[in-house]
Design an enzyme around this catalytic site. Structure first.
Site, PDB file in Angstrom:
ATOM      1  N   CYS A 158       4.582  -9.537  -3.881  1.00 36.54           N
ATOM      2  CA  CYS A 158       5.133  -8.914  -5.072  1.00 36.54           C
ATOM      3  C   CYS A 158       4.617  -9.681  -6.279  1.00 36.54           C
ATOM      4  CB  CYS A 158       6.656  -8.991  -5.043  1.00 36.54           C
ATOM      5  SG  CYS A 158       7.337  -8.341  -3.511  1.00 36.54           S
ATOM      6  N   ARG A 192      -0.282  -6.322  -7.108  1.00 38.12           N
ATOM      7  CA  ARG A 192       0.385  -7.130  -6.082  1.00 38.12           C
ATOM      8  C   ARG A 192       1.471  -6.344  -5.346  1.00 38.12           C
ATOM      9  NH1 ARG A 192      -0.515 -12.574  -6.759  1.00 38.12           N
ATOM     10  NH2 ARG A 192       1.272 -13.028  -5.469  1.00 38.12           N
ATOM     11  N   TRP A 231       6.386  -5.073  -3.371  1.00 34.48           N
ATOM     12  CA  TRP A 231       5.733  -4.607  -2.147  1.00 34.48           C
ATOM     13  C   TRP A 231       6.733  -4.932  -1.055  1.00 34.48           C
ATOM     14  CZ3 TRP A 231       4.101  -6.636   2.545  1.00 34.48           C
ATOM     15  CH2 TRP A 231       3.196  -5.866   3.269  1.00 34.48           C
ATOM     16  N   ASN A 291       9.171 -13.375  -4.964  1.00 35.12           N
ATOM     17  CA  ASN A 291       7.987 -13.018  -4.186  1.00 35.12           C
ATOM     18  C   ASN A 291       7.971 -13.921  -2.971  1.00 35.12           C
ATOM     19  OD1 ASN A 291       5.378 -12.409  -3.269  1.00 35.12           O
ATOM     20  ND2 ASN A 291       4.445 -13.904  -4.650  1.00 35.12           N
ATOM     21  N   GLY A 292       8.079 -13.332  -1.776  1.00 33.51           N
ATOM     22  CA  GLY A 292       8.075 -14.150  -0.567  1.00 33.51           C
ATOM     23  C   GLY A 292       9.088 -13.617   0.421  1.00 33.51           C
ATOM     24  N   GLU A 345     -17.114  -4.157   7.615  1.00 30.30           N
ATOM     25  CA  GLU A 345     -16.622  -4.105   6.240  1.00 30.30           C
ATOM     26  C   GLU A 345     -16.656  -2.669   5.701  1.00 30.30           C
ATOM     27  OE1 GLU A 345     -14.941  -5.691   4.223  1.00 30.30           O
ATOM     28  OE2 GLU A 345     -15.490  -5.012   2.231  1.00 30.30           O
ATOM     29  N   LYS A 372     -13.362  -0.774   4.410  1.00 23.13           N
ATOM     30  CA  LYS A 372     -13.267  -0.219   3.051  1.00 23.13           C
ATOM     31  C   LYS A 372     -12.870   1.254   3.117  1.00 23.13           C
ATOM     32  CE  LYS A 372     -13.217  -2.812   1.096  1.00 23.13           C
ATOM     33  NZ  LYS A 372     -13.197  -4.235   0.935  1.00 23.13           N
ATOM     34  N   GLU A 406      -9.109   1.715   4.134  1.00 23.57           N
ATOM     35  CA  GLU A 406      -8.053   1.356   3.187  1.00 23.57           C
ATOM     36  C   GLU A 406      -8.017   2.249   1.947  1.00 23.57           C
ATOM     37  OE1 GLU A 406     -10.167  -2.711   1.437  1.00 23.57           O
ATOM     38  OE2 GLU A 406      -8.006  -2.594   1.440  1.00 23.57           O
ATOM     39  N   HIS A 439     -20.803   1.728  25.346  1.00 26.09           N
ATOM     40  CA  HIS A 439     -19.797   1.142  26.247  1.00 26.09           C
ATOM     41  C   HIS A 439     -18.401   1.679  25.955  1.00 26.09           C
ATOM     42  CE1 HIS A 439     -22.821  -1.596  27.820  1.00 26.09           C
ATOM     43  NE2 HIS A 439     -23.241  -1.718  26.576  1.00 26.09           N
ATOM     44  N   LYS A 486      -2.701  -6.543  -2.943  1.00 22.31           N
ATOM     45  CA  LYS A 486      -3.921  -7.306  -3.152  1.00 22.31           C
ATOM     46  C   LYS A 486      -3.867  -8.654  -2.437  1.00 22.31           C
ATOM     47  CE  LYS A 486      -7.882  -8.192  -5.093  1.00 22.31           C
ATOM     48  NZ  LYS A 486      -9.018  -7.567  -4.382  1.00 22.31           N
TER      49      LYS A 486
HETATM   50  O1  M6R Z   1      -7.497 -12.958  -1.169  1.00 20.17           O
HETATM   51  P1  M6R Z   1      -8.127 -12.975   0.171  1.00 20.17           P
HETATM   52  O2  M6R Z   1      -9.617 -12.918   0.120  1.00 20.17           O
HETATM   53  O3  M6R Z   1      -7.649 -14.116   1.023  1.00 20.17           O
HETATM   54  O4  M6R Z   1      -7.632 -11.636   0.870  1.00 20.17           O
HETATM   55  C1  M6R Z   1      -7.921 -11.373   2.211  1.00 20.17           C
HETATM   56  C2  M6R Z   1      -7.604  -9.943   2.563  1.00 20.17           C
HETATM   57  O5  M6R Z   1      -6.242  -9.677   2.372  1.00 20.17           O
HETATM   58  C3  M6R Z   1      -8.412  -8.943   1.720  1.00 20.17           C
HETATM   59  O6  M6R Z   1      -9.772  -9.171   1.840  1.00 20.17           O
HETATM   60  C4  M6R Z   1      -8.106  -7.494   2.176  1.00 20.17           C
HETATM   61  O7  M6R Z   1      -8.580  -7.292   3.463  1.00 20.17           O
HETATM   62  C5  M6R Z   1      -8.717  -6.505   1.185  1.00 20.17           C
HETATM   63  N1  M6R Z   1      -7.750  -5.523   0.822  1.00 20.17           N
HETATM   64  C6  M6R Z   1      -9.850  -5.754   1.752  1.00 20.17           C
HETATM   65  O8  M6R Z   1     -10.455  -4.930   0.815  1.00 20.17           O
END
Ligand code: M6R
Length: 616
Positions: A2, A27, A74, A100-101, A489, A493, A496, A512, A611
């Site tokens: 959050c 966040r 969040w 936050n936590g 990756e 992408k 998400e 396989h 994020k």
């Molecule tokens: O801030 P960080 O690089 O540690 O974050 C790691 C992941 O949470 C972050 O890369 C996440 O997978 C992204 N949303 C991907 O686009």
């Protein structure tokens, strides 16, 4: 997960809090709320949905005060309802808190408080903390008045197990705010006659750059025009001030429809920033200011473990190929969340490197602390200056990518690969990478920003390709060697941002099992940018085309793959094998972005994601 913000000063708190929340929305964005001190009462307004819902509600309310707290959520404990939205208040409404936590032992605290007669309106762990502070506040009658609020927060936190970054108001103390942290980021900002507390500097950087980062188990008590820092054990802490140098303008959209697109287009600049001052053409090598390791120490390293989460983990996989190839040091890649609990055999010649854009991801932080606890040295590649990982690492390399606001990581990923190439170059030249081989890498890196720029010019074309696939529900991404992590990756992408189910595989693995998925409704992306295995990947393409798959290819200009070899083909410039993973990434980012937009999603705030993942 959050975002929190608090303000105390001479200005009207509401617009400052709302603007801060807007900048923190990356966040968390399922609900938001603020609480403001007005004439000895703390008034609280909350709304579920995006920040605009809260703003709409506020437009019908008279709310003016100079001290307040705000939160964008969040959800962790409890579903998305107004009752679960922060700020949470104690039963008597004296204590208001944003958090936050996660409070892990909230259930037992709640049971204790229930016996004392407290009641709970929400399912949140945070309301429990508000009432626990209230409980101590009622018991603190013996404390001098000026310490009563601080003591009650401190005593409550002594009972808490878990993670928190909090800001707390007490309606009896209208000119005070208390902040505290344990494993969730918290920063104090000091302006002229005003203070801020937040999870992220970006929420108030337009007001002040003068900041103090709180450490775990520290509290900050702002009273009128001054503040003090103490530990949970009541030891005084000396404030270490930092000047933040982030360009706040870069946290604005600047004409782009989304942060994700803006950040994709910022990659030439982000790459230049990652390289600046770190390449030495004369020595055909790279150098870094913050490694805190001598060349002799680096020479002794005989194993590297790379740890991260999500996209940063994919960057680690690319780094594995690059470091092993150019520096000839064995590399293993671990999910930070797995490394932390699995008790891997480690010795003193093992170097741990963690990669994290935010520098706050809890699993990566915990993996780093575990390695340090076992006596190992940890280097961190991070973007956010002053983040917890950056501060606690034994040495590190900053990415200098500028703020990454879009939840989908884009420019941070390519920047992390750039830094991995520099590191491989440095480590390689300390071993047996030749001068000539080093120079080839240096030259390839120098060309990179321009090459990325040229791929970005294809954005509209990639959008028209995305149009043809926007209704599919599954997709595969295949690559070999260093293109395999790029396949992972690319799939991440797409998932998400567009919510299309996607998987990445090493191309040969398709036979396989995954081949059973092939239908015309499951298009396949081939990453064919590695000359060394080009023929092999062409065979894999023929295998899936023979089974009716629609194929999209990312290939190098002048490649042996012809334009008519696939349903759609995207060419990228010919690059050195070290930089090809970066070149191949750009079309995948653009494809995911356009797919997300064409499917009508909010690409900057994908559902259920945040994020920065600061809870386990
Ligand atoms: O801030 P960080 O690089 O540690 O974050 C790691 C992941 O949470 C972050 O890369 C996440 O997978 C992204 N949303 C991907 O686009």
């Amino acid at each position: 997960m959050c975002g929190i913000i608090a303000y105390l000063g001479l200005q009207d708190a509401v617009p400052i809090l709302i603007d801060g929340l807007r900048r923190l929305e990356y966040r968390g964005y399922d609900s938001a709320g603020i609480a403001v001190q007005v004439d000895g009462i703390t008034q609280c307004v909350r709304a579920i949905g995006p920040l605009s819902a809260l703003q709409k509600k506020l437009s019908t309310i008279e709310l003016a005060g100079n001290t307040g707290i705000g939160h964008t959520r969040w959800a962790t404990h409890g579903s998305v309802t107004e009752a679960n939205t922060h700020p949470q208040q104690s039963n008597d409404k004296k204590i208001s808190i944003v958090h936050n936590g996660v409070i892990e032992n909230f259930q037992s605290i709640r049971e204790f408080l229930s016996v004392q007669g407290f009641q709970f309106q929400s399912e949140t762990d945070t309301e429990t903390l508000a009432n626990l502070i209230s409980y101590h506040y009622s018991k603190e009658l013996e404390s001098p008045t000026q310490d009563r609020f601080l003591e009650s927060v401190r005593k409550a936190l002594l009972h808490v197990r878990g993670t928190y970054g909090i800001a707390v108001l007490c309606s009896d103390r209208p000119n005070e705010i208390i902040g505290a942290r344990n494993s969730s980021p918290l920063v104090l900002g000091m302006g002229k006659d005003e203070f801020f507390i937040s999870s992220d500097v970006c929420s108030f950087a337009q007001h002040t750059r003068d900041v103090v980062y709180l450490h775990d188990n520290e509290l900050v008590h702002i009273t009128g025009d001054h503040f003090k820092l103490i530990t949970l054990d009541r030891e005084a802490v000396e404030a270490v001030r930092h000047e933040v140098d982030w360009d706040t303008a870069s946290a604005e959209l600047n004409g782009y429809p989304h942060f994700m697109l803006k950040e994709i287009f910022e990659q030439p600049q982000a790459i230049e920033n990652a390289l600046r001052g770190r390449i030495s053409g004369d020595l055909s090598s790279a150098h870094f200011g913050g490694l805190q390791m001598t060349d002799e120490e680096l020479h002794k390293i005989n194993r590297i473990i790379l740890c991260a989460c999500g996209t940063a983990w994919c960057a680690c996989l690319v780094a594995e190929y690059i470091i092993e190839k150019f520096a000839r040091i064995p590399v293993e890649v671990e999910y930070a969340s797995e490394f932390r609990y699995r008790n891997a055999p480690l010795d003193q010649q093992t170097l741990i490197i963690v990669i994290s854009q935010s520098g706050e991801t809890i699993d990566t932080l915990a993996a780093m602390r575990e390695a340090q606890q076992r006596g190992l040295r940890v280097l961190a590649i991070t973007n956010v200056v002053g983040s917890t990982i950056a501060r606690e690492a034994d040495g590190g390399i900053y990415q200098h990518s500028g703020p990454e606001i879009g939840v989908a990581s884009t420019k941070a990923f390519t920047s992390q690969i750039c830094i991995s190439i520099l590191l491989a170059l440095h480590l390689g030249r300390l071993r047996d990478l030749s001068f000539d081989d080093g120079i080839e890498i240096v030259e390839a890196l120098k060309k990179l920003p321009e090459q990325v720029e040229s791929i970005l010019l294809q954005s509209e074309r990639i959008r028209s390709i995305a149009m043809r696939y926007k209704d599919c529900s599954d997709m595969l991404f295949l690559g070999r060697q260093s293109m395999f992590p790029i396949a992972l990756e690319g799939a991440l992408k797409l998932k998400e941002i567009s919510y299309v189910h996607a998987e990445g595989y090493p191309a040969a693995e398709i036979k396989h099992g995954p081949m059973a998925l092939i239908t015309p409704q499951c298009p396949i992306f081939f990453l064919a940018c590695d000359d060394h295995v080009l023929e092999k990947i062409q065979s894999n393409m023929h295998e899936v085309q023979a089974r009716g798959a629609r194929v999209i290819v990312v290939a190098q200009e002048n490649s042996a793959i012809h334009a008519n070899a696939a349903n759609d083909i995207i060419f990228v410039p010919q690059g050195h094998s070290a930089v090809n993973p970066i070149l191949a990434t750009i079309p995948l980012q653009l494809f995911a972005y356009h797919m997300g937009v064409l499917r009508g999603h909010n690409v900057d705030r994908p559902r259920h994601l945040a994020k920065s993942v600061t809870v386990e």
